[in-house]
Enzyme design. Structure first.
Site, PDB file in Angstrom:
ATOM      1  CG  HIS A 158      -1.777  -1.204   1.362  1.00 15.74           C
ATOM      2  ND1 HIS A 158      -2.921  -1.434   0.634  1.00 15.74           N
ATOM      3  CD2 HIS A 158      -1.594  -2.308   2.140  1.00 15.74           C
ATOM      4  CE1 HIS A 158      -3.433  -2.610   0.969  1.00 15.74           C
ATOM      5  NE2 HIS A 158      -2.642  -3.170   1.869  1.00 15.74           N
ATOM      6  CB  SER A 279      14.524  21.978 -15.191  1.00 20.19           C
ATOM      7  OG  SER A 279      13.671  23.083 -15.361  1.00 20.19           O
ATOM      8  CE  LYS A 285      12.913  18.870 -11.302  1.00 15.85           C
ATOM      9  NZ  LYS A 285      11.965  19.371 -12.307  1.00 15.85           N
ATOM     10  CD  GLU A 292       9.508  11.847 -15.535  1.00 13.99           C
ATOM     11  OE1 GLU A 292       9.450  12.307 -14.388  1.00 13.99           O
ATOM     12  OE2 GLU A 292       9.771  12.553 -16.538  1.00 13.99           O
ATOM     13  CE1 TYR A 319      -6.673  -9.705 -44.978  1.00 14.57           C
ATOM     14  CE2 TYR A 319      -7.982  -8.532 -46.608  1.00 14.57           C
ATOM     15  CZ  TYR A 319      -6.905  -8.578 -45.750  1.00 14.57           C
ATOM     16  OH  TYR A 319      -6.058  -7.498 -45.653  1.00 14.57           O
TER      17      TYR A 319
END
Length: 462
Positions: A158, A279, A285, A292, A319
């Site tokens: 959790h 950044s 940064k 990501e 087809y």
């Protein structure tokens, strides 16, 4: 200006130019050209083998097809939209090379079974390539696991601190996910590896073809036993897309953890410059772009699976032109999965570093050893549920006092229950908490070392 006709004289005029462009697939199915040529070579050999054409004609067709293959590899064969699709493009060029003999290639064959054959040849090769990428990914995970058998890391349920575990144990969980992916693709390969060549448009052919001969030439396990099924089946494509989606699920889950671990709040890893960006306005940064992007690209693969399911759900036999839409979904999925596996492997191998001191400190700053206190009492004869409730009480009072379990005095422990002795401190030390979980498949260091040995054996499987 109208487009030239590519089919029979049944039609009196050519397609509207816009419809010709809409109908054409050459812009993307050129990806299949080498597979189309390989399938056509086998078909030409079969026509000669069965006497449908002469041996000399068969040799002429094969030579012409191999010339087209070389022209394409050299960059000298680049058919445009007027060719409609890769199959017609090859046949048209073959006729230019071989003359009227080239027109015999399509004897006893339809584009329906032809495209099905090409797609299976393509996917068979790409499955093999993706499985190799999975092996490379697993190798990187295993290499890291061998280094970090005794490196602790907080384990979560959790997304709350649960129990400390071996970092190697955590990494090997992803190894096993990838192992299932590798095995799953191997199973799907068997269902891809069936030849539809010779099914014709839908009903077979009147010519005395030998479908087992072409299947053998192309390395297929066998031909389809039903011609309708052979030209319309795309189950194998859906299975592949589903397997690819699971690969992306696994990569995305790992990516999410890497993103969390790289955050200041966790600080479990540091990203190296080779796999991070900065950044445009915040100079401090360092962004985890690789995980990501992997996390983001998973959605496009899931979308291709959904699109294929919707594509097939209402199609009558056999087809239908709708099936042209399977190509881009397959091509993009293959490229995406391969790229994500490669990028993740590079990230793990060269792009991050585990902050072992931080990880060691992290497992000593919470109550994730609470279960071990209950286990300690249970081992001394206290019923587990009673022990569980007692430990819940001590956690509550410790939190109120701003203490961790390791900070309690022996008197405080014995006030909770007389069974506690000096050895409680050893029992709840993070390293011992990890080592003690020595059940099969557990995080105990001995079990993890055995798991690494098993993983090494799995990597040797073909």
């Amino acid at each position: 200006m109208t487009q030239p006709k590519t089919w029979s004289q049944r039609f009196e005029s050519a397609l509207d130019p816009a419809i010709a462009r809409f109908n054409a697939s050459i812009s993307f199915d050129i990806e299949l050209i080498e597979f189309d040529i390989t399938g056509s070579v086998a078909h030409a050999k079969m026509l000669a083998h069965t006497g449908i054409i002469s041996a000399a004609e068969g040799e002429q067709l094969v030579a012409g097809l191999e010339q087209i293959r070389q022209e394409y590899r050299d960059g000298n064969f680049n058919p445009g939209v007027d060719a409609e699709d890769v199959h017609f493009a090859v046949e048209r060029r073959l006729t230019e090379i071989a003359g009227d003999v080239g027109k015999k290639l399509h004897t006893a064959r339809s584009r329906n079974d032809q495209v099905g054959t090409d797609t299976r040849l393509y996917l068979r090769e790409k499955i093999t390539e993706i499985r190799q990428h999975l092996r490379e990914f697993q190798t990187v995970l295993l290499d890291l696991a061998q280094v970090h058998v005794e490196t602790p890391i907080p384990g979560y349920t959790h997304l709350q601190r649960a129990q400390p575990i071996s970092l190697a144990h955590h990494l090997l969980a992803y190894f096993q996910m990838a192992q299932r992916d590798w095995e799953r693709l191997g199973e799907i390969y068997q269902r891809v590896n069936i030849s539809p060549l010779g099914c014709g448009a839908l009903a077979g052919t009147t010519f005395p073809i030998d479908r087992h001969y072409t299947a053998e030439l192309l390395g297929f396990a066998r031909p389809y036993s039903n011609s309708l099924d052979g030209v319309s089946d795309r189950d194998f494509a859906i299975e592949f897309l589903a397997a690819a989606s699971l690969i992306m699920v696994h990569l995305s889950r790992l990516s999410e953890e890497i993103i969390l671990w790289a955050s200041q709040e966790f600080s479990f890893i540091s990203l190296k410059d080779s796999c991070a960006t900065g950044s445009s306005i915040m100079p401090q940064k360092k962004n985890p772009d690789v995980p990501e992007l992997v996390r983001g690209k998973s959605g496009r693969v899931f979308g291709h699976l959904q699109a294929m399911l919707v594509l097939l759900k209402g199609l009558p036999l056999a087809y239908n032109k709708d099936l042209q839409e399977d190509k881009e979904a397959l091509f993009d999925t293959v490229k995406t999965v391969k790229a994500c596996l490669e990028a993740t492997s590079i990230l793990l191998r060269d792009g991050l570093e585990f902050r072992t001191a931080r990880l060691t400190a992290a497992v000593a700053e919470d109550f994730s050893n609470a279960t071990d206190v209950a286990d300690y009492l249970a081992a001394k004869g206290v019923p587990f549920r009673e022990a569980y409730n007692l430990v819940g009480k001590v956690v509550k009072t410790s939190l109120a006092a701003g203490k961790l379990l390791k900070d309690l005095t022996l008197a405080e422990w014995q006030e909770l229950h007389p069974a506690f002795a000096e050895d409680i401190y050893q029992a709840i030390a993070p390293r011992q908490v990890i080592a003690a979980r020595n059940s099969y498949g557990g995080t105990g260091f001995e079990q993890v070392r055995q798991a690494i040995q098993t993983a090494q054996i799995q990597l040797q499987q073909n």
